[in-house]
Design an enzyme around this catalytic site. Structure first.
Site, mmCIF file in Angstrom:
data_model
loop_
_atom_site.group_PDB
_atom_site.id
_atom_site.type_symbol
_atom_site.label_atom_id
_atom_site.label_comp_id
_atom_site.label_asym_id
_atom_site.label_seq_id
_atom_site.Cartn_x
_atom_site.Cartn_y
_atom_site.Cartn_z
ATOM 1 N N ARG A 161 -0.415 -9.458 13.448
ATOM 2 C CA ARG A 161 -1.049 -8.187 12.482
ATOM 3 C C ARG A 161 -2.096 -9.020 11.368
ATOM 4 N NH1 ARG A 161 3.921 -5.280 10.851
ATOM 5 N NH2 ARG A 161 2.538 -3.810 9.666
ATOM 6 N N ARG A 215 -9.095 1.256 8.740
ATOM 7 C CA ARG A 215 -8.826 -0.098 9.240
ATOM 8 C C ARG A 215 -9.842 -1.044 9.791
ATOM 9 N NH1 ARG A 215 -2.653 0.687 9.108
ATOM 10 N NH2 ARG A 215 -2.015 -1.350 9.151
ATOM 11 N N LYS A 230 0.791 -1.131 0.074
ATOM 12 C CA LYS A 230 -0.060 -0.021 0.040
ATOM 13 C C LYS A 230 0.861 1.231 -0.053
ATOM 14 C CE LYS A 230 -1.750 -0.909 4.139
ATOM 15 N NZ LYS A 230 -1.195 -2.241 4.342
ATOM 16 N N ARG A 269 11.656 -2.816 11.145
ATOM 17 C CA ARG A 269 10.744 -2.118 12.149
ATOM 18 C C ARG A 269 10.331 -3.320 13.268
ATOM 19 N NH1 ARG A 269 5.733 0.046 8.676
ATOM 20 N NH2 ARG A 269 4.616 -1.224 10.239
ATOM 21 N N ARG A 296 11.427 -6.098 4.740
ATOM 22 C CA ARG A 296 11.444 -4.816 4.534
ATOM 23 C C ARG A 296 12.353 -4.083 5.372
ATOM 24 N NH1 ARG A 296 5.356 -2.155 5.379
ATOM 25 N NH2 ARG A 296 5.236 -3.324 7.258
HETATM 26 P P1 ADP Z 1 1.611 -1.655 7.259
HETATM 27 O O1 ADP Z 1 2.377 -0.724 6.386
HETATM 28 O O2 ADP Z 1 2.447 -2.626 7.640
HETATM 29 O O3 ADP Z 1 0.262 -2.040 6.981
HETATM 30 P P2 ADP Z 1 1.283 0.639 9.388
HETATM 31 O O4 ADP Z 1 2.515 1.446 9.033
HETATM 32 O O5 ADP Z 1 0.026 1.316 8.290
HETATM 33 O O6 ADP Z 1 1.496 -0.856 8.827
HETATM 34 O O7 ADP Z 1 0.581 0.637 10.500
HETATM 35 C C1 ADP Z 1 1.433 0.309 11.836
HETATM 36 C C2 ADP Z 1 0.720 -0.150 13.157
HETATM 37 O O8 ADP Z 1 0.135 1.354 13.402
HETATM 38 C C3 ADP Z 1 -0.615 -0.979 12.815
HETATM 39 O O9 ADP Z 1 -0.311 -2.168 12.998
HETATM 40 C C4 ADP Z 1 -1.710 -0.422 13.907
HETATM 41 O O10 ADP Z 1 -0.764 -0.623 15.423
HETATM 42 C C5 ADP Z 1 -1.271 1.289 13.673
HETATM 43 N N1 ADP Z 1 -2.183 1.760 12.896
HETATM 44 C C6 ADP Z 1 -1.920 2.558 11.707
HETATM 45 N N2 ADP Z 1 -2.869 3.117 11.183
HETATM 46 C C7 ADP Z 1 -4.005 2.572 11.961
HETATM 47 C C8 ADP Z 1 -5.384 3.007 12.033
HETATM 48 N N3 ADP Z 1 -6.032 3.406 10.782
HETATM 49 N N4 ADP Z 1 -6.047 2.309 12.864
HETATM 50 C C9 ADP Z 1 -5.552 1.850 14.011
HETATM 51 N N5 ADP Z 1 -4.209 1.585 14.180
HETATM 52 C C10 ADP Z 1 -3.396 1.876 13.198
HETATM 53 P P1 ADP Z 2 2.368 -1.766 3.105
HETATM 54 O O1 ADP Z 2 2.215 -0.154 3.183
HETATM 55 O O2 ADP Z 2 1.311 -2.492 2.533
HETATM 56 O O3 ADP Z 2 2.501 -2.257 4.539
HETATM 57 P P2 ADP Z 2 4.885 -1.641 1.869
HETATM 58 O O4 ADP Z 2 4.687 -0.676 0.646
HETATM 59 O O5 ADP Z 2 5.660 -1.083 3.030
HETATM 60 O O6 ADP Z 2 3.470 -2.266 2.355
HETATM 61 O O7 ADP Z 2 5.594 -3.045 1.299
HETATM 62 C C1 ADP Z 2 6.089 -3.987 2.025
HETATM 63 C C2 ADP Z 2 7.436 -4.558 1.576
HETATM 64 O O8 ADP Z 2 7.282 -5.332 0.370
HETATM 65 C C3 ADP Z 2 8.395 -3.562 1.427
HETATM 66 O O9 ADP Z 2 9.737 -3.926 1.764
HETATM 67 C C4 ADP Z 2 8.431 -3.292 0.091
HETATM 68 O O10 ADP Z 2 9.617 -2.506 -0.726
HETATM 69 C C5 ADP Z 2 8.161 -4.529 -0.514
HETATM 70 N N1 ADP Z 2 7.068 -4.434 -1.671
HETATM 71 C C6 ADP Z 2 6.284 -3.538 -2.300
HETATM 72 N N2 ADP Z 2 5.533 -3.848 -3.115
HETATM 73 C C7 ADP Z 2 5.964 -4.926 -3.704
HETATM 74 C C8 ADP Z 2 5.959 -5.833 -4.881
HETATM 75 N N3 ADP Z 2 5.207 -5.692 -5.811
HETATM 76 N N4 ADP Z 2 6.776 -7.022 -5.078
HETATM 77 C C9 ADP Z 2 7.627 -7.043 -4.183
HETATM 78 N N5 ADP Z 2 7.844 -6.447 -2.843
HETATM 79 C C10 ADP Z 2 7.009 -5.325 -2.766
#
Ligand code: ADP
Ligand code: ADP
Ligand code: ZN
Length: 214
Positions: free
Chosen positions: A171, A88, A13, A160, A127
Site C-alpha cells: 500500500r 487518491r 487522516k 484489518r 491499529r
Molecule cells: P487508510 O486509512 O489506511 O489509508 P482506507 O481505509 O482509506 O485506508 O482505504 C482502504 C482501502 O480501500 C485502500 O487500500 C483501497 O484499496 C480502498 N480505497 C479507499 N479509498 C479509495 C479511493 N479513493 N480510491 C481507490 N481505492 C480506495
Molecule cells: P489513516 O486514516 O491515515 O490510515 P488512522 O487515523 O487510522 O490513519 O491512524 C493509523 C493508526 O495510527 C491508528 O491506530 C491510530 O490510532 C494511530 N495514530 C493516529 N495518529 C497518531 C499520532 N499522531 N501518533 C501516534 N499514533 C497515531
C-alpha cells in the site's frame, strides 16, 4: 468548509478527520469506511472492491468517483464536509474538481499529514478497528479502555486484513506512485497545507485547527 485529507495509509487522516468533523460540525466522508460497509453488507460494489483492497491495491476510479460525488450532494453536506481517503489518484482529483465546478464550488483546504514510511509500519501493526462501528484505536498510542473492546459500542477490535505488514508495504508503494502526486496538484492550486503527523494526535489536531481557524 470543504476539506480533503492527504497522507500515507496510517498517517492519521481518519483520526484527525473525526476530530475535525466533530469540532466544525461537518460530516466525515471516508471512502475506506464506505467500502468496508459495502463488504460487510455483501453488496456488489463490496465484492468488487474487496479483491483490490485485500491486495493492497486501489479500487478502480470508476467504482468510487460517482459514489463520492453523490454523497457530498446530500443535505447534511450543505455546510461543508471532510473527505478522507478521496481523492487518491489524479483522475479522482480531476473528477472532483469538475463536479464541484459544475455547481460553482471548490475545495478550501487540502491538508497533508506527513509521516515518514519508517513510522507507518509500526502505526499500522498497532491499529485496531471496531467491527461494530469502525472506530479506530492504537494498542500503544490510543488504547481502548478495555483490551480488544470498543469504547464507543463495545464491539470487538480487530487488525484489518490489509494492515498486515506485507500488505502495508504494498500500500505504501501504491501511495507513493498514485497518491503522492496529489500534493503537487493541490500545491499548484494554492490550497495545500502541511502538518507534521509524527507528533502526538492532539498536537497534530492543534496544528490543523490553527490552519482552519476557530
Ligand atoms: P487508510 O486509512 O489506511 O489509508 P482506507 O481505509 O482509506 O485506508 O482505504 C482502504 C482501502 O480501500 C485502500 O487500500 C483501497 O484499496 C480502498 N480505497 C479507499 N479509498 C479509495 C479511493 N479513493 N480510491 C481507490 N481505492 C480506495
Ligand atoms: P489513516 O486514516 O491515515 O490510515 P488512522 O487515523 O487510522 O490513519 O491512524 C493509523 C493508526 O495510527 C491508528 O491506530 C491510530 O490510532 C494511530 N495514530 C493516529 N495518529 C497518531 C499520532 N499522531 N501518533 C501516534 N499514533 C497515531
Ligand atoms: Zn465500536
Amino acid at each position: 468548509m470543504k476539506i480533503i485529507m492527504l497522507g500515507a495509509p496510517g498517517a492519521g487522516k481518519g483520526t484527525q478527520a473525526k476530530m475535525i468533523a466533530e469540532k466544525y460540525g461537518i460530516p466525515h466522508i471516508s471512502t475506506g469506511d464506505i467500502l468496508r460497509a459495502n463488504i460487510k453488507n455483501g453488496t456488489e460494489l463490496g465484492a468488487k472492491a474487496k479483491t483490490y483492497m485485500d491486495q493492497g491495491l486501489l479500487v478502480p476510479d470508476d467504482l468510487i468517483v460517482d459514489l463520492v460525488i453523490d454523497r457530498f450532494q446530500s443535505d447534511d453536506c450543505k455546510k461543508g464536509y471532510i473527505l478522507d481517503g478521496f481523492p487518491r489518484t489524479i483522475p479522482q482529483a480531476e473528477a472532483l474538481d469538475q463536479a464541484l465546478a459544475a455547481i460553482g464550488e471548490n475545495v478550501d483546504y487540502a491538508i497533508n499529514v506527513e509521516v515518514p514510511d519508517e513510522n507507518i509500519i509500526r502505526r499500522m501493526s498497532g491499529r485496531r478497528a471496531c467491527v461494530g462501528c469502525g472506530a479506530t484505536y492504537h494498542i500503544v498510542y490510543n488504547a481502548p479502555k478495555e483490551e480488544n473492546k470498543c469504547d464507543v459500542c463495545g464491539g470487538e477490535l480487530i487488525l484489518r486484513d490489509d494492515d498486515k505488514p506485507e500488505t502495508v508495504q504494498k500500500r505504501l508503494g501504491v501511495y507513493h506512485e498514485q497518491t503522492q502526486p496529489l500534493i503537487n496538484y493541490y500545491d499548484n492550486k494554492k490550497i495545500l497545507k502541511e502538518v507534521d503527523g509524527t507528533v502526538d494526535m492532539k498536537d497534530v489536531f492543534a496544528a490543523i485547527c490553527n490552519i482552519l481557524g476557530e
